[in-house]
Each structure stands twice: as C-alpha cells, then as structure tokens.
Scaffold this motif. Structure first.
Motif, PDB file in Angstrom:
ATOM      1  N   SER A   1     -75.949 -10.409  -2.823  1.00 34.88           N
ATOM      2  CA  SER A   1     -76.792 -10.991  -3.860  1.00 34.88           C
ATOM      3  C   SER A   1     -76.181 -10.673  -5.218  1.00 34.88           C
ATOM      4  O   SER A   1     -75.658  -9.572  -5.431  1.00 34.88           O
ATOM      5  N   ALA A   2     -76.239 -11.648  -6.131  1.00 33.83           N
ATOM      6  CA  ALA A   2     -75.725 -11.438  -7.483  1.00 33.83           C
ATOM      7  C   ALA A   2     -76.764 -10.664  -8.287  1.00 33.83           C
ATOM      8  O   ALA A   2     -77.906 -11.098  -8.416  1.00 33.83           O
ATOM      9  N   VAL A   3     -76.369  -9.520  -8.803  1.00 29.50           N
ATOM     10  CA  VAL A   3     -77.272  -8.668  -9.592  1.00 29.50           C
ATOM     11  C   VAL A   3     -76.704  -8.564 -11.002  1.00 29.50           C
ATOM     12  O   VAL A   3     -75.574  -8.097 -11.179  1.00 29.50           O
ATOM     13  N   PRO A   4     -77.451  -9.006 -12.019  1.00 29.05           N
ATOM     14  CA  PRO A   4     -76.965  -8.919 -13.399  1.00 29.05           C
ATOM     15  C   PRO A   4     -76.498  -7.508 -13.746  1.00 29.05           C
ATOM     16  O   PRO A   4     -77.150  -6.527 -13.396  1.00 29.05           O
ATOM     17  N   GLU A   5     -75.366  -7.434 -14.410  1.00 27.97           N
ATOM     18  CA  GLU A   5     -74.759  -6.186 -14.883  1.00 27.97           C
ATOM     19  C   GLU A   5     -74.055  -5.405 -13.773  1.00 27.97           C
ATOM     20  O   GLU A   5     -73.351  -4.439 -14.067  1.00 27.97           O
ATOM     21  N   TYR A   6     -74.232  -5.796 -12.529  1.00 25.55           N
ATOM     22  CA  TYR A   6     -73.601  -5.052 -11.428  1.00 25.55           C
ATOM     23  C   TYR A   6     -72.674  -5.907 -10.573  1.00 25.55           C
ATOM     24  O   TYR A   6     -71.834  -5.362  -9.862  1.00 25.55           O
ATOM     25  N   GLY A   7     -72.832  -7.210 -10.589  1.00 22.52           N
ATOM     26  CA  GLY A   7     -72.007  -8.064  -9.750  1.00 22.52           C
ATOM     27  C   GLY A   7     -72.677  -8.349  -8.416  1.00 22.52           C
ATOM     28  O   GLY A   7     -73.901  -8.352  -8.305  1.00 22.52           O
ATOM     29  N   HIS A   8     -71.868  -8.559  -7.385  1.00 15.83           N
ATOM     30  CA  HIS A   8     -72.388  -8.903  -6.067  1.00 15.83           C
ATOM     31  C   HIS A   8     -72.577  -7.631  -5.232  1.00 15.83           C
ATOM     32  O   HIS A   8     -71.629  -6.888  -4.971  1.00 15.83           O
ATOM     33  N   ILE A   9     -73.823  -7.417  -4.827  1.00 15.71           N
ATOM     34  CA  ILE A   9     -74.220  -6.219  -4.098  1.00 15.71           C
ATOM     35  C   ILE A   9     -74.768  -6.647  -2.736  1.00 15.71           C
ATOM     36  O   ILE A   9     -75.438  -7.684  -2.637  1.00 15.71           O
TER      37      ILE A   9
ATOM     38  N   LEU B   1     -61.150  10.119 -13.280  1.00 13.47           N
ATOM     39  CA  LEU B   1     -59.871   9.504 -12.912  1.00 13.47           C
ATOM     40  C   LEU B   1     -59.853   9.119 -11.436  1.00 13.47           C
ATOM     41  O   LEU B   1     -59.355   8.054 -11.068  1.00 13.47           O
ATOM     42  N   LEU B   2     -60.384   9.984 -10.580  1.00 13.68           N
ATOM     43  CA  LEU B   2     -60.459   9.641  -9.152  1.00 13.68           C
ATOM     44  C   LEU B   2     -61.353   8.424  -8.934  1.00 13.68           C
ATOM     45  O   LEU B   2     -61.103   7.612  -8.045  1.00 13.68           O
ATOM     46  N   SER B   3     -62.382   8.286  -9.755  1.00 14.92           N
ATOM     47  CA  SER B   3     -63.260   7.126  -9.666  1.00 14.92           C
ATOM     48  C   SER B   3     -62.490   5.833  -9.918  1.00 14.92           C
ATOM     49  O   SER B   3     -62.805   4.787  -9.357  1.00 14.92           O
ATOM     50  N   CYS B   4     -61.483   5.925 -10.777  1.00  9.39           N
ATOM     51  CA  CYS B   4     -60.694   4.740 -11.115  1.00  9.39           C
ATOM     52  C   CYS B   4     -59.842   4.243  -9.945  1.00  9.39           C
ATOM     53  O   CYS B   4     -59.306   3.143  -9.995  1.00  9.39           O
ATOM     54  N   LEU B   5     -59.698   5.070  -8.915  1.00  2.00           N
ATOM     55  CA  LEU B   5     -58.904   4.664  -7.746  1.00  2.00           C
ATOM     56  C   LEU B   5     -59.717   3.843  -6.755  1.00  2.00           C
ATOM     57  O   LEU B   5     -59.179   3.315  -5.793  1.00  2.00           O
ATOM     58  N   LEU B   6     -61.015   3.748  -6.986  1.00  2.00           N
ATOM     59  CA  LEU B   6     -61.875   2.992  -6.073  1.00  2.00           C
ATOM     60  C   LEU B   6     -61.731   1.495  -6.294  1.00  2.00           C
ATOM     61  O   LEU B   6     -61.435   1.041  -7.405  1.00  2.00           O
ATOM     62  N   ALA B   7     -61.974   0.739  -5.236  1.00  2.00           N
ATOM     63  CA  ALA B   7     -61.950  -0.720  -5.336  1.00  2.00           C
ATOM     64  C   ALA B   7     -63.083  -1.198  -6.239  1.00  2.00           C
ATOM     65  O   ALA B   7     -64.132  -0.554  -6.340  1.00  2.00           O
ATOM     66  N   ASP B   8     -62.884  -2.338  -6.884  1.00  2.00           N
ATOM     67  CA  ASP B   8     -63.891  -2.871  -7.811  1.00  2.00           C
ATOM     68  C   ASP B   8     -65.252  -3.035  -7.138  1.00  2.00           C
ATOM     69  O   ASP B   8     -66.292  -2.717  -7.721  1.00  2.00           O
ATOM     70  N   HIS B   9     -65.243  -3.542  -5.911  1.00  2.00           N
ATOM     71  CA  HIS B   9     -66.523  -3.779  -5.242  1.00  2.00           C
ATOM     72  C   HIS B   9     -67.241  -2.464  -4.967  1.00  2.00           C
ATOM     73  O   HIS B   9     -68.469  -2.374  -5.088  1.00  2.00           O
ATOM     74  N   THR B  10     -66.489  -1.442  -4.616  1.00  2.00           N
ATOM     75  CA  THR B  10     -67.088  -0.126  -4.401  1.00  2.00           C
ATOM     76  C   THR B  10     -67.700   0.400  -5.695  1.00  2.00           C
ATOM     77  O   THR B  10     -68.783   0.992  -5.694  1.00  2.00           O
ATOM     78  N   VAL B  11     -67.008   0.165  -6.806  1.00  2.00           N
ATOM     79  CA  VAL B  11     -67.527   0.567  -8.110  1.00  2.00           C
ATOM     80  C   VAL B  11     -68.879  -0.087  -8.379  1.00  2.00           C
ATOM     81  O   VAL B  11     -69.841   0.560  -8.786  1.00  2.00           O
ATOM     82  N   HIS B  12     -68.965  -1.387  -8.111  1.00  2.00           N
ATOM     83  CA  HIS B  12     -70.207  -2.119  -8.358  1.00  2.00           C
ATOM     84  C   HIS B  12     -71.349  -1.569  -7.509  1.00  2.00           C
ATOM     85  O   HIS B  12     -72.465  -1.359  -8.004  1.00  2.00           O
TER      86      HIS B  12
ATOM     87  N   ARG C   1     -72.371   2.029  -8.685  1.00  2.00           N
ATOM     88  CA  ARG C   1     -73.108   1.991  -9.943  1.00  2.00           C
ATOM     89  C   ARG C   1     -74.543   1.532  -9.709  1.00  2.00           C
ATOM     90  O   ARG C   1     -75.489   2.091 -10.264  1.00  2.00           O
ATOM     91  N   TYR C   2     -74.692   0.501  -8.879  1.00  2.00           N
ATOM     92  CA  TYR C   2     -76.037  -0.011  -8.598  1.00  2.00           C
ATOM     93  C   TYR C   2     -76.875   1.043  -7.883  1.00  2.00           C
ATOM     94  O   TYR C   2     -78.010   1.317  -8.277  1.00  2.00           O
ATOM     95  N   PHE C   3     -76.310   1.649  -6.849  1.00  2.00           N
ATOM     96  CA  PHE C   3     -77.078   2.594  -6.035  1.00  2.00           C
ATOM     97  C   PHE C   3     -77.389   3.869  -6.801  1.00  2.00           C
ATOM     98  O   PHE C   3     -78.501   4.399  -6.743  1.00  2.00           O
ATOM     99  N   PHE C   4     -76.413   4.382  -7.541  1.00  2.00           N
ATOM    100  CA  PHE C   4     -76.653   5.611  -8.293  1.00  2.00           C
ATOM    101  C   PHE C   4     -77.650   5.402  -9.424  1.00  2.00           C
ATOM    102  O   PHE C   4     -78.383   6.318  -9.790  1.00  2.00           O
TER     103      PHE C   4
END
Length: 261
Positions: free
Chosen positions: A57-65, A158-169, A172-175
């Motif tokens: 589902s498309a969630v504003p500010e978070y992308g597809h979750i 910095l380790l967070s930056c190694l995650l895939a974009d979708h994982t980031v989205h 962020r949504y879950f946290f």
C-alpha cells in the motif's frame, strides 16, 4: 545520481577506518533472485513470504509498505492505550485461525482483539525468510553498540545507510508506529525499553532461536536489544534526505583522499 556500489564502498571503508567495524561480504543477487523466483510460486500468503511477494500500500511520506503491516498498525492505533500491548499473548487458537484467514486473502483484523493483532505482527516479522535487518549486518551492529556514545550513534547511522531503500521505508514506518506506542506508555505500560525487549529477537533473528540459551547467546541478545533501541532512535529522527547527504559527503571525502594519492 551516485553509483550505489561506490556509495557502499565508501561506507564500508569509513566504518572500517574510523570505527574498526568490518561488514562481512553481502550475500548478493543470487539470494534475492531465489526469493524473487519463489515469490512467483506463492499465492496470497502473508506469513513466511519475502517482502517483494506481498501486496503493498502507498503510504504518504513512507512509500510502499506491505499492506498487512499497514492494516495491522492502523488497527492497533485504535487500541494503542491497551495495557500490555505486545507483551500480553493472544490466544494461540485464535492466532492460528486469523493467520489462516489472512493467508487465504480474508480481511479479519478489524474485528480481532488487539493482543491477537499484536501477536500476528510479531509473528509476521519472525517468519520472514530473511530478517528485516540483514544477517550480514548483525555482527557490525553489535560491535557498534560497544563504542562510545557519539561514535555509537554515527556508526549505527552509517550502517543504516547500507540497507536497501525498501527496508528503510518499512523500518521508518514501523518504528514511527512503535514510537507512538511508547508515547502512550503511561497507559499501556510499553515504553521503548519494553518494546525493544519484545521486538529485538524478531527483527534481529539468529540461528540460535531454537537452542538452549547460553551465556554467550544471552549476552548477544542484550546487545541486540541495545542495537534495536539505537535503530529506533535513528529511524524516527532521520529522513531519506539525511541518508543522501551522508552518502554524498562520504563520497566527496573518499574522492578527495584518492585525488591526493
């Protein structure tokens, strides 16, 4: 547009040079392709399924979750004041029935007790084919938590930056949802520490889950909880633009050093 391979190389070099953190080689495209191939063979299942095989589902500010995650969090938002949310176990029989309904495509979360929905959410992360926080980063995350406070924050980011974009989205949504839960801790008794104790083993899975817990495993689990809490703080406070700024700054620094050689 920065080359993602160059970004990753810059991050790995920076982590090793400044923090003594080595990230083991990535299990590359073969594993992802295997999951993508398997995804085409999965029907409408929700549990034990790779992210790319799930409805989104498309969630504003978070992308597809993943839609299940959105539906579960939305349902629990209405019961966020419930005491012991996520700590109290739901009915095993009801959980099994709800899981079967969801895997068969039936919507049932809106009428389910909040503790059952919370139990399903934990099970969803626990049964992912691969943990949402990749196993390749676990050792590095644990080592980062043993650094001083300032270094710990920077290394974890910095380790967070190694995650895939979708994982980031998704994170962020879950946290952000869990942050909202913790803000009502005076009612639900679930502050960030309690939530960390519950979710660290689900988000940072190990292959020791079915073995008797040794003192070494117990120590790792405590560090996992600290690592998870650090992630919670980082992901609630940062946005995608911050990641890009960090990536670009690192690349400029790396290229600057190369030019001087």
């Amino acid at each position: 547009m920065w080359d993602q391979r160059l970004v990753r190389l810059a991050l790995l070099q920076h982590l090793r040079a400044f923090y003594g953190i080595k990230v083991k080689g990535v299990r590359g495209q073969c594993d992802r392709r295997r999951h993508e191939t398997a995804a085409t063979e999965i029907g409408g299942k929700i549990f034990g399924v790779p992210f790319n095989a799930l409805p989104h589902s498309a969630v504003p500010e978070y992308g597809h979750i993943p839609s299940f995650l959105v539906d579960a969090c939305t349902s629990l938002e209405e019961h966020i004041h419930t005491e012991g949310l996520f700590r109290k176990s739901g009915s095993v029989i009801r959980l099994k029935a709800l899981k079967n309904k969801l895997d068969s495509g039936e919507g049932c979360l809106s009428s389910a007790p909040p503790c059952d929905v919370a139990g399903l959410l934990k099970q969803f992360f626990r049964e992912l084919p691969e943990p949402i926080l990749p196993a390749d980063l676990h050792e590095a995350l644990l080592k980062a938590q043993q650094l001083g406070t300032e270094e710990k924050n920077k290394a974890t980011l910095l380790l967070s930056c190694l995650l895939a974009d979708h994982t980031v989205h998704v994170l962020r949504y879950f946290f952000n949802f869990l942050r909202n839960v913790s803000l009502r801790s005076s009612e639900n008794k679930m502050d960030s520490s309690n939530l960390a104790v519950i979710f660290a083993p689900n988000l940072l899975q190990t292959n020791e889950g079915h073995e008797k817990m040794s003192s070494n495993t117990e120590k790792k689990l405590r560090l996992q909880i600290l690592s998870w809490k650090r992630y919670q703080l980082c992901w609630v406070l940062m946005v995608s633009k911050a990641l890009k700024k960090v990536n670009m700054k690192l690349l400029v620094n790396i290229r600057g050093r190369e030019d001087k050689v």
